[in-house]
Design a protein around this motif. Structure first.
Motif, PDB file in Angstrom:
ATOM      1  N   GLN A  29       0.828  -1.207   0.000  1.00 19.25           N
ATOM      2  CA  GLN A  29       0.000   0.000   0.000  1.00 19.25           C
ATOM      3  C   GLN A  29       0.862   1.256   0.000  1.00 19.25           C
ATOM      4  OE1 GLN A  29      -2.489  -0.681   3.408  1.00 19.25           O
ATOM      5  NE2 GLN A  29      -4.079  -1.691   2.192  1.00 19.25           N
ATOM      6  N   ALA A  32       2.325   1.635  -3.489  1.00 23.37           N
ATOM      7  CA  ALA A  32       1.324   2.117  -4.434  1.00 23.37           C
ATOM      8  C   ALA A  32       1.069   3.608  -4.241  1.00 23.37           C
ATOM      9  CB  ALA A  32       0.020   1.328  -4.274  1.00 23.37           C
ATOM     10  N   ALA A  33       1.038   4.054  -2.994  1.00 25.11           N
ATOM     11  CA  ALA A  33       0.841   5.477  -2.718  1.00 25.11           C
ATOM     12  C   ALA A  33       2.014   6.297  -3.247  1.00 25.11           C
ATOM     13  CB  ALA A  33       0.658   5.703  -1.223  1.00 25.11           C
ATOM     14  N   LYS A  34       3.233   5.804  -3.062  1.00 27.79           N
ATOM     15  CA  LYS A  34       4.416   6.507  -3.564  1.00 27.79           C
ATOM     16  C   LYS A  34       4.408   6.570  -5.091  1.00 27.79           C
ATOM     17  CE  LYS A  34       7.588   7.799  -0.773  1.00 27.79           C
ATOM     18  NZ  LYS A  34       7.852   9.216  -0.583  1.00 27.79           N
ATOM     19  N   LEU A  35       3.998   5.479  -5.732  1.00 24.57           N
ATOM     20  CA  LEU A  35       3.932   5.464  -7.195  1.00 24.57           C
ATOM     21  C   LEU A  35       2.907   6.470  -7.699  1.00 24.57           C
ATOM     22  CD1 LEU A  35       4.215   1.660  -7.943  1.00 24.57           C
ATOM     23  CD2 LEU A  35       5.847   3.429  -8.558  1.00 24.57           C
ATOM     24  N   ARG A  36       1.744   6.544  -7.034  1.00 28.50           N
ATOM     25  CA  ARG A  36       0.730   7.529  -7.437  1.00 28.50           C
ATOM     26  C   ARG A  36       1.253   8.945  -7.259  1.00 28.50           C
ATOM     27  NH1 ARG A  36      -2.723   3.867  -4.894  1.00 28.50           N
ATOM     28  NH2 ARG A  36      -2.651   5.066  -2.962  1.00 28.50           N
ATOM     29  N   GLU A  37       1.929   9.198  -6.127  1.00 29.62           N
ATOM     30  CA  GLU A  37       2.496  10.515  -5.862  1.00 29.62           C
ATOM     31  C   GLU A  37       3.525  10.886  -6.919  1.00 29.62           C
ATOM     32  OE1 GLU A  37       5.598  12.170  -2.586  1.00 29.62           O
ATOM     33  OE2 GLU A  37       3.934  10.980  -1.820  1.00 29.62           O
ATOM     34  N   ASN A  38       4.400   9.954  -7.268  1.00 28.94           N
ATOM     35  CA  ASN A  38       5.436  10.178  -8.275  1.00 28.94           C
ATOM     36  C   ASN A  38       4.799  10.444  -9.639  1.00 28.94           C
ATOM     37  OD1 ASN A  38       7.962  10.342  -9.443  1.00 28.94           O
ATOM     38  ND2 ASN A  38       8.152   8.132  -9.688  1.00 28.94           N
ATOM     39  N   LEU A  39       3.769   9.674  -9.976  1.00 31.09           N
ATOM     40  CA  LEU A  39       3.103   9.861 -11.260  1.00 31.09           C
ATOM     41  C   LEU A  39       2.476  11.246 -11.348  1.00 31.09           C
ATOM     42  CD1 LEU A  39       2.078   8.739 -13.968  1.00 31.09           C
ATOM     43  CD2 LEU A  39       0.116   7.827 -12.722  1.00 31.09           C
ATOM     44  N   MET A  40       1.814  11.674 -10.281  1.00 28.39           N
ATOM     45  CA  MET A  40       1.190  13.004 -10.286  1.00 28.39           C
ATOM     46  C   MET A  40       2.251  14.101 -10.411  1.00 28.39           C
ATOM     47  SD  MET A  40      -1.904  12.264 -10.354  1.00 28.39           S
ATOM     48  CE  MET A  40      -2.661  13.845 -10.165  1.00 28.39           C
ATOM     49  N   ARG A  41       3.377  13.936  -9.733  1.00 26.19           N
ATOM     50  CA  ARG A  41       4.455  14.930  -9.817  1.00 26.19           C
ATOM     51  C   ARG A  41       5.011  14.993 -11.238  1.00 26.19           C
ATOM     52  NH1 ARG A  41       7.310  13.268  -5.833  1.00 26.19           N
ATOM     53  NH2 ARG A  41       8.665  11.893  -7.005  1.00 26.19           N
ATOM     54  N   LYS A  43       3.506  14.108 -14.026  1.00 24.13           N
ATOM     55  CA  LYS A  43       2.501  14.691 -14.917  1.00 24.13           C
ATOM     56  C   LYS A  43       2.502  16.207 -14.799  1.00 24.13           C
ATOM     57  CE  LYS A  43      -0.953  11.094 -15.512  1.00 24.13           C
ATOM     58  NZ  LYS A  43      -2.378  10.764 -15.282  1.00 24.13           N
TER      59      LYS A  43
END
Length: 74
Positions: A29, A32-41, A43
């Motif tokens: 978990q 997954a949260a770190k990956l979402r954060e990285n993806l948003m950054r 983008k």
């Protein structure tokens, strides 16, 4: 010698495995949260680059003849 009850020993491996499963789930978990954060950054960085004007420079700024330094030792 008296033998210890096996109820505690028999529950220990199950408790360890459920603890290990819980830690693994927590780790997944967090990842997954770190990956979402990285993806948003990333983008956001991409959008910021597209919003700016095109870079008109040719090569490195320091390599232009007008930016050449003279040798002060002579």
């Amino acid at each position: 010698m008296s033998k210890k009850p096996e109820t505690l020993d028999s529950q220990a491996p199950a408790a360890r495995s459920s603890e290990a499963e819980r830690r693994e789930l927590d780790r997944k978990q967090r990842a997954a949260a770190k990956l979402r954060e990285n993806l948003m950054r990333r983008k956001g960085q991409s959008r910021a680059r597209r919003a700016g004007e095109a870079d008109e420079t040719q090569g490195l700024p320091a390599s232009s003849p007008s930016a050449a330094k003279t040798d002060e030792s002579s």
